[in-house]
Design a protein around this motif. Sequence first.
Motif, PDB file in Angstrom:
ATOM      1  N   ALA A 131      11.708  -3.270 -63.421  1.00  0.00           N
ATOM      2  CA  ALA A 131      11.276  -3.439 -62.029  1.00  0.00           C
ATOM      3  C   ALA A 131      12.289  -4.241 -61.229  1.00  0.00           C
ATOM      4  N   ILE A 132      12.840  -5.281 -61.828  1.00  0.00           N
ATOM      5  CA  ILE A 132      13.863  -6.084 -61.154  1.00  0.00           C
ATOM      6  C   ILE A 132      15.088  -5.230 -60.848  1.00  0.00           C
ATOM      7  N   HIS A 133      15.546  -4.462 -61.833  1.00  0.00           N
ATOM      8  CA  HIS A 133      16.718  -3.612 -61.628  1.00  0.00           C
ATOM      9  C   HIS A 133      16.452  -2.531 -60.593  1.00  0.00           C
ATOM     10  N   ARG A 134      15.275  -1.920 -60.634  1.00  0.00           N
ATOM     11  CA  ARG A 134      14.970  -0.856 -59.676  1.00  0.00           C
ATOM     12  C   ARG A 134      14.972  -1.395 -58.250  1.00  0.00           C
ATOM     13  N   ARG A 135      14.362  -2.572 -58.045  1.00  0.00           N
ATOM     14  CA  ARG A 135      14.348  -3.165 -56.714  1.00  0.00           C
ATOM     15  C   ARG A 135      15.757  -3.482 -56.238  1.00  0.00           C
ATOM     16  N   ARG A 136      16.564  -4.058 -57.127  1.00  0.00           N
ATOM     17  CA  ARG A 136      17.933  -4.400 -56.765  1.00  0.00           C
ATOM     18  C   ARG A 136      18.765  -3.155 -56.466  1.00  0.00           C
ATOM     19  N   MET A 137      18.589  -2.106 -57.252  1.00  0.00           N
ATOM     20  CA  MET A 137      19.365  -0.886 -57.027  1.00  0.00           C
ATOM     21  C   MET A 137      18.952  -0.190 -55.729  1.00  0.00           C
ATOM     22  N   LYS A 138      17.682  -0.244 -55.392  1.00  0.00           N
ATOM     23  CA  LYS A 138      17.225   0.334 -54.127  1.00  0.00           C
ATOM     24  C   LYS A 138      17.908  -0.350 -52.953  1.00  0.00           C
ATOM     25  N   LYS A 139      17.944  -1.689 -52.982  1.00  0.00           N
ATOM     26  CA  LYS A 139      18.592  -2.422 -51.901  1.00  0.00           C
ATOM     27  C   LYS A 139      20.100  -2.205 -51.925  1.00  0.00           C
ATOM     28  N   ALA A 140      20.692  -2.113 -53.130  1.00  0.00           N
ATOM     29  CA  ALA A 140      22.128  -1.870 -53.233  1.00  0.00           C
ATOM     30  C   ALA A 140      22.501  -0.540 -52.593  1.00  0.00           C
ATOM     31  N   CYS A 141      21.718   0.497 -52.852  1.00  0.00           N
ATOM     32  CA  CYS A 141      21.989   1.808 -52.256  1.00  0.00           C
ATOM     33  C   CYS A 141      21.925   1.735 -50.731  1.00  0.00           C
ATOM     34  N   GLU A 142      20.944   1.024 -50.209  1.00  0.00           N
ATOM     35  CA  GLU A 142      20.821   0.896 -48.756  1.00  0.00           C
ATOM     36  C   GLU A 142      22.033   0.186 -48.170  1.00  0.00           C
ATOM     37  N   TRP A 143      22.447  -0.922 -48.783  1.00  0.00           N
ATOM     38  CA  TRP A 143      23.571  -1.690 -48.240  1.00  0.00           C
ATOM     39  C   TRP A 143      24.893  -0.946 -48.391  1.00  0.00           C
ATOM     40  N   LEU A 144      25.049  -0.176 -49.448  1.00  0.00           N
ATOM     41  CA  LEU A 144      26.275   0.605 -49.608  1.00  0.00           C
ATOM     42  C   LEU A 144      26.418   1.658 -48.519  1.00  0.00           C
ATOM     43  N   LEU A 145      25.290   2.232 -48.103  1.00  0.00           N
ATOM     44  CA  LEU A 145      25.334   3.309 -47.119  1.00  0.00           C
ATOM     45  C   LEU A 145      25.226   2.826 -45.682  1.00  0.00           C
ATOM     46  N   ASP A 146      24.542   1.720 -45.463  1.00  0.00           N
ATOM     47  CA  ASP A 146      24.251   1.288 -44.092  1.00  0.00           C
ATOM     48  C   ASP A 146      25.100   0.125 -43.613  1.00  0.00           C
ATOM     49  N   THR A 147      25.979  -0.424 -44.475  1.00  0.00           N
ATOM     50  CA  THR A 147      26.818  -1.550 -44.077  1.00  0.00           C
ATOM     51  C   THR A 147      28.247  -1.314 -44.560  1.00  0.00           C
ATOM     52  N   ASN A 148      29.146  -2.190 -44.131  1.00  0.00           N
ATOM     53  CA  ASN A 148      30.537  -2.148 -44.584  1.00  0.00           C
ATOM     54  C   ASN A 148      30.826  -3.217 -45.634  1.00  0.00           C
ATOM     55  N   LEU A 149      29.789  -3.766 -46.233  1.00  0.00           N
ATOM     56  CA  LEU A 149      29.969  -4.783 -47.263  1.00  0.00           C
ATOM     57  C   LEU A 149      30.740  -4.216 -48.446  1.00  0.00           C
ATOM     58  N   SER A 150      31.580  -5.045 -49.057  1.00  0.00           N
ATOM     59  CA  SER A 150      32.286  -4.624 -50.273  1.00  0.00           C
ATOM     60  C   SER A 150      31.294  -4.516 -51.425  1.00  0.00           C
ATOM     61  N   VAL A 151      31.718  -3.860 -52.499  1.00  0.00           N
ATOM     62  CA  VAL A 151      30.861  -3.737 -53.677  1.00  0.00           C
ATOM     63  C   VAL A 151      30.516  -5.113 -54.223  1.00  0.00           C
ATOM     64  N   GLY A 152      31.496  -6.024 -54.232  1.00  0.00           N
ATOM     65  CA  GLY A 152      31.239  -7.380 -54.704  1.00  0.00           C
ATOM     66  C   GLY A 152      30.223  -8.110 -53.851  1.00  0.00           C
ATOM     67  N   GLN A 153      30.293  -7.912 -52.529  1.00  0.00           N
ATOM     68  CA  GLN A 153      29.328  -8.547 -51.627  1.00  0.00           C
ATOM     69  C   GLN A 153      27.934  -7.965 -51.822  1.00  0.00           C
ATOM     70  N   VAL A 154      27.852  -6.654 -52.021  1.00  0.00           N
ATOM     71  CA  VAL A 154      26.556  -6.019 -52.281  1.00  0.00           C
ATOM     72  C   VAL A 154      25.968  -6.554 -53.583  1.00  0.00           C
ATOM     73  N   ALA A 155      26.817  -6.668 -54.599  1.00  0.00           N
ATOM     74  CA  ALA A 155      26.348  -7.192 -55.885  1.00  0.00           C
ATOM     75  C   ALA A 155      25.749  -8.580 -55.712  1.00  0.00           C
ATOM     76  N   LYS A 156      26.431  -9.439 -54.965  1.00  0.00           N
ATOM     77  CA  LYS A 156      25.943 -10.801 -54.767  1.00  0.00           C
ATOM     78  C   LYS A 156      24.640 -10.820 -53.999  1.00  0.00           C
ATOM     79  N   LYS A 157      24.517  -9.964 -52.967  1.00  0.00           N
ATOM     80  CA  LYS A 157      23.285  -9.906 -52.182  1.00  0.00           C
ATOM     81  C   LYS A 157      22.119  -9.399 -53.026  1.00  0.00           C
ATOM     82  N   CYS A 158      22.423  -8.678 -54.108  1.00  0.00           N
ATOM     83  CA  CYS A 158      21.376  -8.152 -54.990  1.00  0.00           C
ATOM     84  C   CYS A 158      21.070  -9.088 -56.158  1.00  0.00           C
TER      85      CYS A 158
END
Length: 280
Positions: free
Chosen positions: A218-245
């Motif tokens: 459940a923790i991973h699924r929630r984090r991956m859902k938000k990661a997918c959103e930030w990868l597509l809807d923002t210009n954050l780097s992969v490292g920044q997305v990882a940290k936000k998750c």
Amino acid sequence: MDAQELELLLIDPLRVQNGGLFMSRGNAFHPTRTIDSHELIFVKQGTLDMWEENQNFHLEAGDTLILWPGRRHGGLTEMQPDLRFFWMHFEVTHSLENTTKKNHTSILKIPQFKRVNRPDKLEILFRMFLEDQETGELQPFTANTLMMLILTEVGLMPKVRPTLNDDSNVIATAAHTYIRINFDSTLTASSVAEAIGYNVDYLGRIYKQEYGLTLTQAIHRRRMKKACEWLLDTNLSVGQVAKKCGFNDPDYFRRIFRRHTQMTPGVYRQTYTRLHVNTH
């Protein structure tokens, strides 16, 4: 007029017209109109209030609505700036409404209004369609096949889970809410159990009964859902997305992301970024 089901034979040909992702800027209503095709709406974020003839619909994230051809429809309330929804116009060349094949066994019944089981999976199907549409690589057969997959996903029956007693249900819901809110912090099954105030084995057992997942899943699924959103809807780097998750190690984030999506974060962003986006 009550909400209806769209009934399709699996041999019925579909013809997709086009699709897109609507991103609201606020201060606008969905136009009042009558169209000559079916329209499928899938809300990704926010809320959408629609009417069709004398029927009203309130859609939230994860809800779908099918609008019928030849029926007048429009918006009930002003669309808010956070609203995002996918849409698809399609035609049913032969439907059960106009045939005598009522007793056919291969019937797909799709409620006009539905909360889908797997919104993340449905979003991937929409993005596959829109990616190829925007690059000009979408062939009619592929488009129509994807449309049938999308409708099949919408039509899936809700999952039946074991019934928990009221206390267990409250505890599992508390854990689910805690994960949704705190996914970006240092989170483990044990820390969730400690925060809720229950033994980790007991909490994990009742959580899986209610949601069909372990606490770690459940923790991973929630984090991956938000990661997918930030990868597509923002210009954050992969490292920044990882940290936000909530991941301190970007490489570990990449491994978990690939396990869930079968592709790296970079490939995911490249594959699904180009979309037909319309705004008001």
